[in-house]
Design an enzyme around this catalytic site. Sequence first.
Site, PDB file in Angstrom:
ATOM      1  N   THR A 141     -38.515  26.476 -14.370  1.00 60.01           N
ATOM      2  CA  THR A 141     -38.065  25.366 -13.534  1.00 60.01           C
ATOM      3  C   THR A 141     -38.300  24.132 -15.163  1.00 60.01           C
ATOM      4  O   THR A 141     -38.723  24.964 -15.826  1.00 60.01           O
ATOM      5  CB  THR A 141     -39.418  25.065 -12.499  1.00 60.01           C
ATOM      6  N   HIS A 142     -37.859  23.546 -15.031  1.00 61.16           N
ATOM      7  CA  HIS A 142     -38.047  22.354 -15.981  1.00 61.16           C
ATOM      8  C   HIS A 142     -36.736  22.799 -16.611  1.00 61.16           C
ATOM      9  O   HIS A 142     -37.665  22.392 -18.604  1.00 61.16           O
ATOM     10  CB  HIS A 142     -39.120  21.815 -16.657  1.00 61.16           C
ATOM     11  N   ASN A 166      -2.842  -1.830  12.535  1.00 61.68           N
ATOM     12  CA  ASN A 166      -4.243  -1.522  12.318  1.00 61.68           C
ATOM     13  C   ASN A 166      -4.773   0.100  12.649  1.00 61.68           C
ATOM     14  O   ASN A 166      -5.039   0.410  13.022  1.00 61.68           O
ATOM     15  CB  ASN A 166      -4.685  -2.872  13.331  1.00 61.68           C
ATOM     16  N   SER A 220     -11.438  24.250 -30.398  1.00 65.52           N
ATOM     17  CA  SER A 220     -11.245  23.488 -31.475  1.00 65.52           C
ATOM     18  C   SER A 220     -10.544  22.678 -32.126  1.00 65.52           C
ATOM     19  O   SER A 220     -10.114  23.871 -32.684  1.00 65.52           O
ATOM     20  CB  SER A 220     -13.076  23.555 -31.676  1.00 65.52           C
ATOM     21  N   TYR A 242     -10.349  -5.428  11.841  1.00 65.73           N
ATOM     22  CA  TYR A 242      -9.078  -5.155  11.401  1.00 65.73           C
ATOM     23  C   TYR A 242      -9.959  -6.318  10.346  1.00 65.73           C
ATOM     24  O   TYR A 242     -10.026  -7.199  10.805  1.00 65.73           O
ATOM     25  CB  TYR A 242      -7.680  -5.168  11.431  1.00 65.73           C
ATOM     26  N   LYS A 262     -14.674  28.625 -32.618  1.00 59.81           N
ATOM     27  CA  LYS A 262     -15.291  27.282 -31.554  1.00 59.81           C
ATOM     28  C   LYS A 262     -14.831  28.085 -30.335  1.00 59.81           C
ATOM     29  O   LYS A 262     -13.558  28.558 -29.774  1.00 59.81           O
ATOM     30  CB  LYS A 262     -14.875  25.771 -31.835  1.00 59.81           C
ATOM     31  N   GLU A 279     -17.655  21.383 -18.580  1.00 55.72           N
ATOM     32  CA  GLU A 279     -17.711  19.883 -18.653  1.00 55.72           C
ATOM     33  C   GLU A 279     -17.192  19.244 -17.975  1.00 55.72           C
ATOM     34  O   GLU A 279     -17.454  18.416 -17.166  1.00 55.72           O
ATOM     35  CB  GLU A 279     -17.909  20.180 -19.788  1.00 55.72           C
ATOM     36  N   SER A 339       0.576  -0.986  -0.223  1.00 52.98           N
ATOM     37  CA  SER A 339       0.184  -0.158  -0.673  1.00 52.98           C
ATOM     38  C   SER A 339       0.543   1.199   0.153  1.00 52.98           C
ATOM     39  O   SER A 339       0.215   2.512  -0.007  1.00 52.98           O
ATOM     40  CB  SER A 339      -1.255   0.047   1.084  1.00 52.98           C
ATOM     41  N   ASN A 350     -15.038  26.934 -26.066  1.00 47.14           N
ATOM     42  CA  ASN A 350     -15.702  25.289 -25.492  1.00 47.14           C
ATOM     43  C   ASN A 350     -15.534  25.911 -23.846  1.00 47.14           C
ATOM     44  O   ASN A 350     -14.424  26.103 -23.514  1.00 47.14           O
ATOM     45  CB  ASN A 350     -15.472  24.104 -26.287  1.00 47.14           C
ATOM     46  N   GLN A 361      -7.879  -1.210   3.606  1.00 45.63           N
ATOM     47  CA  GLN A 361      -6.799  -0.440   2.946  1.00 45.63           C
ATOM     48  C   GLN A 361      -7.432  -0.181   1.524  1.00 45.63           C
ATOM     49  O   GLN A 361      -6.640   0.579   0.853  1.00 45.63           O
ATOM     50  CB  GLN A 361      -5.706  -1.434   2.378  1.00 45.63           C
TER      51      GLN A 361
HETATM   52  N1  ARG Z   1      -1.818  -1.033   4.693  1.00 50.91           N
HETATM   53  C1  ARG Z   1      -2.667  -1.270   5.438  1.00 50.91           C
HETATM   54  C2  ARG Z   1      -4.348  -0.523   5.587  1.00 50.91           C
HETATM   55  O1  ARG Z   1      -4.264   0.071   5.081  1.00 50.91           O
HETATM   56  C3  ARG Z   1      -2.563  -0.828   7.028  1.00 50.91           C
HETATM   57  C4  ARG Z   1      -2.753  -2.101   8.335  1.00 50.91           C
HETATM   58  C5  ARG Z   1      -1.766  -3.200   7.886  1.00 50.91           C
HETATM   59  N2  ARG Z   1      -2.047  -3.987   8.702  1.00 50.91           N
HETATM   60  C6  ARG Z   1      -2.215  -5.856   8.555  1.00 50.91           C
HETATM   61  N3  ARG Z   1      -2.293  -6.434  10.111  1.00 50.91           N
HETATM   62  N4  ARG Z   1      -1.963  -6.137   7.712  1.00 50.91           N
HETATM   63  O2  ARG Z   1      -5.409  -1.402   6.043  1.00 50.91           O
END
Ligand code: ARG
Length: 493
Positions: A175-176, A130, A297, A337, A303, A310, A43, A305, A342
């Site tokens: 409206t509408h 955690n 464009s 957890y 154009k 958008e 992560s 735009n 994640q």
């Molecule tokens: N990368 C994890 C998350 O974003 C961090 C906690 C990981 N904990 C674990 N027991 N693997 O939630």
Amino acid sequence: MTGVVRGGARPPSPPRRAGGTAKAWQGRLQGRTAAGLEAYTHSLTQDRAYQLDDLQGSRAHAQMLRAIGVLAAAELRAIEQGLERIRSELAEDRFPFAAADEDIHMAVERRLTELVGTPAAKLHTGRSRNDQVALDLRLHARRGQVDLAQRVVAVQVVLLHRAREHRRTLLPGYTHLQRAQPTTLAHHLLAYVEMLQRDVERLLDAHRRTDVSPLGAGALGATTLPIDREAVARRLGFAQITANSLDAVADRDFLLETVAACVLCSGHCSRLAEEMVIWSTSEFGFVELPDAWATGSSLMPQKKNPDVFELLRARAGRVLGDLVACGTVVKGLPLSYNRDLQEVTPPYLDALTVTGSGLEMLREVLAAVRFVPERMREAAADPQLLATDVAEHLVRKGVPFREAHAIVGRAVRAALHRGVTLAELDLASWQRLHPAAEADLLDLFDPEGALRRRELPGGPGPRTVGRALQRADLLVRRNARQLELLRGRLPDR
Ligand code: ARG
């Protein structure tokens, strides 16, 4: 033709991995993990959004460990110096990430060990990744909410400014998307100030529930060590500590609430953007984009735009997708957890970034667009917009509203049939429709007069709008003060 069309931009690739490296969490596990597992589960990319929060949390935790005697003074000093060095390495983008760094928590611990040796091995005492990641996310969201709310207020300020300029600019209300009744541009812009006010309040409300420290929940069941949760919370400027360790590590409500606030806020931006798209067409011509904010464009030289609007309109959809992604991850998850959590982080970060950049854009473009009062007035001068006023005029003469509604409906049809406007019907024609019609009916067809007849609270009457401008001014100032205060309470990282 080959190789012409390719998919979208490539996602950022995960850090290069040697594969099968030894892990700090090895515990009972023997041998090496598969390289594929590392690439799939890491992560690190998303964690970098809260890398400085992670360090701040670790510093506070270390200081608490010192206070309860787990760390010696020299050990704390070493850890603090090491963390400071890591802070500059991360901030300056020269942190030496290693193949085994699965997340920012492990990366920091590994680097700290390299830098200061043994004391680093004590840092994780009484803590789990955690509760650590829950803490990091709360620190991040707390600041993110305030940042975002300040951007909302900045848009409110521009809207208010433009509303003041156009206090008397007549505008047909719709409206509408059909012309309905007269209003003013000020009243219209102030409607968005109200919407954004709810966004600010929602963010502040989410902030209150985010401002709770989960540290000390451990992996799920707290710790046997006598850590001081309150002290860490105080150091990090949290208002409270979480009341249940299982909930503390399993909870991502504060992220979902933030994303939900983003959904509504980006939705408001998209509605305004849509109006700017429509208003900038030749058909409406109510607004003109300065060249600096328009796109051309590649094919049609004439154009001009409104791509910015958008994209603003479209990105609200992306943010809604983020909420769906978050909600789908957490629904049905057992306590406490689970690694699934994640997956809440990337859509949360996306929603925050997309909503924030949209607000920033809106602030700039709204300050720059040229409203075209002549075109608005022309459209608002359509006498049909005053059909309701005529019906209500008859009500004043004692005609039941439903009957008055039908009479004016017949008058509109008659006028269309004769190819004249409602204002061009003479008194005799009106009296043929109903004997209660008197000469003063013919005075109704003046849009300014129609506004003056609408001085009810919340209405577009000029005096009421004057008060609404004052109210908006107070709201915006109060928002700014409150957010400045909240920002001041967040400890520097
Ligand atoms: N990368 C994890 C998350 O974003 C961090 C906690 C990981 N904990 C674990 N027991 N693997 O939630």
